[in-house]
Design an enzyme around this catalytic site. Structure first.
Site, PDB file in Angstrom:
ATOM      1  N   ASP A  58       5.651 -11.947 -63.298  1.00 35.90           N
ATOM      2  CA  ASP A  58       7.050 -12.070 -62.849  1.00 35.90           C
ATOM      3  C   ASP A  58       7.925 -11.145 -63.684  1.00 35.90           C
ATOM      4  O   ASP A  58       7.921 -11.220 -64.911  1.00 35.90           O
ATOM      5  CB  ASP A  58       7.458 -13.550 -63.037  1.00 35.90           C
ATOM      6  CG  ASP A  58       8.944 -13.791 -62.853  1.00 35.90           C
ATOM      7  OD1 ASP A  58       9.611 -12.962 -62.203  1.00 35.90           O
ATOM      8  OD2 ASP A  58       9.427 -14.822 -63.368  1.00 35.90           O
ATOM      9  N   ASP A  66       5.884 -10.633 -58.835  1.00 32.06           N
ATOM     10  CA  ASP A  66       6.483  -9.640 -57.933  1.00 32.06           C
ATOM     11  C   ASP A  66       5.769  -8.288 -58.056  1.00 32.06           C
ATOM     12  O   ASP A  66       4.898  -8.112 -58.913  1.00 32.06           O
ATOM     13  CB  ASP A  66       7.987  -9.520 -58.203  1.00 32.06           C
ATOM     14  CG  ASP A  66       8.284  -9.421 -59.693  1.00 32.06           C
ATOM     15  OD1 ASP A  66       7.733  -8.511 -60.324  1.00 32.06           O
ATOM     16  OD2 ASP A  66       9.027 -10.282 -60.224  1.00 32.06           O
ATOM     17  N   ASP A 237      -7.600 -11.239 -42.649  1.00 32.52           N
ATOM     18  CA  ASP A 237      -7.520 -12.683 -42.838  1.00 32.52           C
ATOM     19  C   ASP A 237      -8.074 -13.440 -41.624  1.00 32.52           C
ATOM     20  O   ASP A 237      -7.773 -13.082 -40.478  1.00 32.52           O
ATOM     21  CB  ASP A 237      -6.042 -13.052 -43.028  1.00 32.52           C
ATOM     22  CG  ASP A 237      -5.830 -14.530 -43.244  1.00 32.52           C
ATOM     23  OD1 ASP A 237      -6.225 -15.009 -44.319  1.00 32.52           O
ATOM     24  OD2 ASP A 237      -5.273 -15.189 -42.356  1.00 32.52           O
ATOM     25  N   GLU A 299     -12.631 -11.462 -44.010  1.00 35.98           N
ATOM     26  CA  GLU A 299     -12.780 -12.817 -44.553  1.00 35.98           C
ATOM     27  C   GLU A 299     -13.788 -13.546 -43.679  1.00 35.98           C
ATOM     28  O   GLU A 299     -13.438 -14.316 -42.798  1.00 35.98           O
ATOM     29  CB  GLU A 299     -11.443 -13.568 -44.562  1.00 35.98           C
ATOM     30  CG  GLU A 299     -11.549 -14.854 -45.358  1.00 35.98           C
ATOM     31  CD  GLU A 299     -10.485 -15.897 -45.041  1.00 35.98           C
ATOM     32  OE1 GLU A 299     -10.382 -16.869 -45.794  1.00 35.98           O
ATOM     33  OE2 GLU A 299      -9.773 -15.761 -44.022  1.00 35.98           O
TER      34      GLU A 299
HETATM   35  C1  GLC Z   1      -7.152 -17.460 -44.827  1.00 34.58           C
HETATM   36  C2  GLC Z   1      -6.401 -17.359 -46.148  1.00 34.58           C
HETATM   37  C3  GLC Z   1      -5.790 -18.687 -46.454  1.00 34.58           C
HETATM   38  C4  GLC Z   1      -4.806 -19.021 -45.354  1.00 34.58           C
HETATM   39  C5  GLC Z   1      -5.487 -18.978 -43.989  1.00 34.58           C
HETATM   40  C6  GLC Z   1      -4.479 -18.967 -42.888  1.00 34.58           C
HETATM   41  O1  GLC Z   1      -8.219 -18.325 -44.880  1.00 34.58           O
HETATM   42  O2  GLC Z   1      -7.270 -16.910 -47.153  1.00 34.58           O
HETATM   43  O3  GLC Z   1      -5.158 -18.697 -47.697  1.00 34.58           O
HETATM   44  O4  GLC Z   1      -4.272 -20.289 -45.567  1.00 34.58           O
HETATM   45  O5  GLC Z   1      -6.253 -17.815 -43.802  1.00 34.58           O
HETATM   46  O6  GLC Z   1      -3.860 -17.717 -42.806  1.00 34.58           O
END
Ligand code: GLC
Length: 581
Positions: A58, A66, A237, A299
């Site tokens: 921060d 930030d 994501d 992911e």
């Molecule tokens: C992924 C992210 C997680 C988030 C989810 C919804 O799993 O890593 O943190 O809550 O997507 O976007």
């Protein structure tokens, strides 16, 4: 695709009931080891360091990290030896899911700074030889996004079909039994138009309808915006969730209940639909249109190596360069046979692709706690680091992993910030525990901030567990990570050599060689996964190793510098990394 697929952190929600239920639970790539060191694209050997910006540094004194804070810490990251940072979302957002609810994909949330700050970050990172990877949330937006605001306005709005709207089964009854990852129905009724919208996550995160080409266009435009700026790529994501089955039938109910007390569902209709691969190919083409080997990281929580291979694009090599491998890092117990099997699968069944191993991230309790036994945690953390950094893999690290930060869950419901923790309390306390501020030194707010209170409290361990203290101690976990990272960079066998399992019937000690093809020398890695000493007699002749001694490259637990390969004595939870020839 396998039906037992469960994202690990989502599976975390199921841990409480695990005992009750059997279900709870580049085109230029060639075969591993044949790539010339300089010919390989950078990401193939990358150490990607996940920064959770809220918790890193921060500089505004408001208790929230930030962009300028990240700039301040680039020297540390360069010295650690990481090649890229992945920033969790810093776009404008109501922060209902801490940035994973984006309201504008082409701007910076003022909470984190300005676009000018971001541009300075890119320049400064480059000067530190660090690439910047953005988080791209393509499965859903915030309900405050102008796209969704339009969509909910009327059934005839041009953006209506950007999201997934359905009639209910009857008054107050959602269209089907699909569940939100955060608990409850995945459908929310919107009285304006008397229909329900689908949200895999929070109601404030409506899922996009990827069957509408306008959605792909808008999202790809956002990707171009950042690629034009010079980001090194994206971490995608929740990418397996972008399509749902157009039949909208109920999902099959499995045994047991999740942490929210709801039935477990087989998620075949809402995750990993084959259509996602078409989008991945198009996105890869887009990224490949830019110079500099832009990378796509997924992911992808998958439980089967064949599914993992599919995300690379199979034989075509035209999808993600680095779909995350969560199979090794989330075994969650020191089981030598399980690690041997999973690491070996990644070595032999990925068609030469590089796996991206992950042990820690912002959604799961830290590896320190998942693997630690409460007594030998420091030694076990060295084992985790060694597996991550000495196997043939690209690697993902999460801030604080390198100093041994511990999961620090909130003590009371009033202190919980993560919406999943609010919903799951007290069984599931959410993800705050792994998101506490980075521990830089022993001073106020651990050097993270100067604020009276920080957005999540500083863990009690900060006086001993911090960068400053650990930098000064030769035997610290931080220095262990630094040594491993340097070795991995400087020793060709560790950089790209094949991963060959040895002593494969040993239930307690995991051992492997890293060896470049055609070479008679190699690096031997051995780790004792138990609290008892173990002696191993290695037979390495068939791997071309004729000498009977190994010379240590790292020193752990007072083991001697030269060891007799017929009699390697490993103290409890000890690690040996040595040269053999
Ligand atoms: C992924 C992210 C997680 C988030 C989810 C919804 O799993 O890593 O943190 O809550 O997507 O976007």
């Amino acid at each position: 695709m396998t039906c037992e697929f469960r994202p690990a952190w989502r599976a975390g929600l199921l841990v409480a009931v695990a005992l009750l239920s059997p279900f709870a639970a580049c085109g230029q790539m060639r075969q591993a080891g044949r790539i010339e060191r300089n010919a390989a694209p950078w990401w193939r050997h990358a150490i990607v360091y996940e920064v959770y910006p809220r918790s890193f540094q921060d500089t505004m004194g408001n208790g929230i990290g930030d962009i300028n804070g990240i700039i301040e810490r680039l020297g540390y990251l360069q010295n650690l030896g990481v090649n890229a940072i992945w920033l969790t979302p810093i776009y404008p957002s109501p922060q209902k899911d801490f940035g994973y609810d984006i309201s504008n994909y082409e701007a910076i949330d003022p909470m984190y700074g300005t676009m000018a700050d971001f541009d300075r970050l890119l320049v400064a990172a480059k000067a530190h030889r660090i690439r910047v990877i953005m988080d791209m949330v393509m499965a859903h937006t915030s309900d405050q996004s102008p796209w969704f605001k339009d969509s909910r306005r009327s059934r005839t709005n041009p953006r209506r079909d950007w999201y997934i709207w359905r009639d209910g089964k009857g008054p107050g009854i959602p269209p089907n039994n699909w569940q939100s990852v955060f608990g409850g129905s995945a459908w929310t009724f919107d009285p304006t138009t008397n229909q329900w919208y689908y949200h895999k996550f929070l109601a404030a995160q409506p899922s996009l309808n990827w069957r509408n080409p306008a959605v792909e266009k808008a999202m790809f435009d956002a990707c171009r915006f950042w690629l034009d700026k010079g980001v090194a790529g994206f971490r995608l994501d929740a990418i397996p969730d972008i399509f749902v089955d157009p039949g909208f039938k109920d999902e099959q109910v499995l045994h047991g209940r999740n942490a929210f007390g709801e039935p477990n569902l087989n998620q075949n209709l809402t995750e990993n639909l084959p259509e996602v691969h078409t989008v991945m190919r198009a996105l890869r083409k887009l990224a490949d249109g830019y110079p500099g080997d832009r990378v796509l990281i997924g992911e992808t929580y998958l439980s089967d190596i064949k599914d993992q291979l599919a995300w690379y694009g199979g034989a075509e090599h035209d999808e993600l360069q680095l779909p995350m491998d969560m199979q090794v890092g989330f075994i969650n117990k020191l089981d030598a046979a399980a690690f041997r099997e999973k690491i070996n699968q990644a070595e032999t069944q990925l068609d030469g692709y590089m796996p991206l191993f992950v042990f820690d991230n912002h959604d799961n309790p830290r590896s320190w706690n998942r693997y630690g036994d409460g007594k030998h945690d420091a030694a076990i953390a060295r084992i985790v680091a060694t597996i991550l950094l000495t196997t043939r893999s690209a690697d993902l690290m999460y801030y604080g992993q390198e100093i041994g930060m511990v999961t620090t869950p909130p003590r009371t419901l009033a202190l919980v910030r993560d919406p999943a923790g609010v919903r799951g309390w007290p069984k599931y306390k959410g993800r705050d525990g792994e998101r506490t501020p980075m521990q830089w030194n022993s001073e106020k707010d651990a050097g993270f901030s100067t604020a009276a209170t920080t957005w999540l409290p500083i863990p009690a361990s900060y006086k001993e567990v911090n960068v400053q203290v650990e930098s000064a101690h030769q035997d610290s976990l931080l220095n262990w990570y630094k040594h491993l990272i340097a070795m991995r960079r400087d020793i060709p066998a560790l950089y790209e050599g094949r991963n060959i399992m040895v002593d494969i019937s040993d239930p307690d000690v995991l051992s492997y060689l890293r060896q470049q093809p055609g070479q008679t020398s190699a690096v031997l890695v051995a780790m004792n996964f138990t609290d008892q000493p173990h002696t191993v007699a290695y037979q390495l002749q068939k791997d071309g190793i004729t000498s009977s001694v190994a010379t240590a490259l790292l020193e752990d637990q007072g083991m001697s510098k030269t060891v007799d390969l017929h009699h390697v004595m490993l103290p409890p939870f000890a690690v040996f990394v040595g040269r053999v020839q």
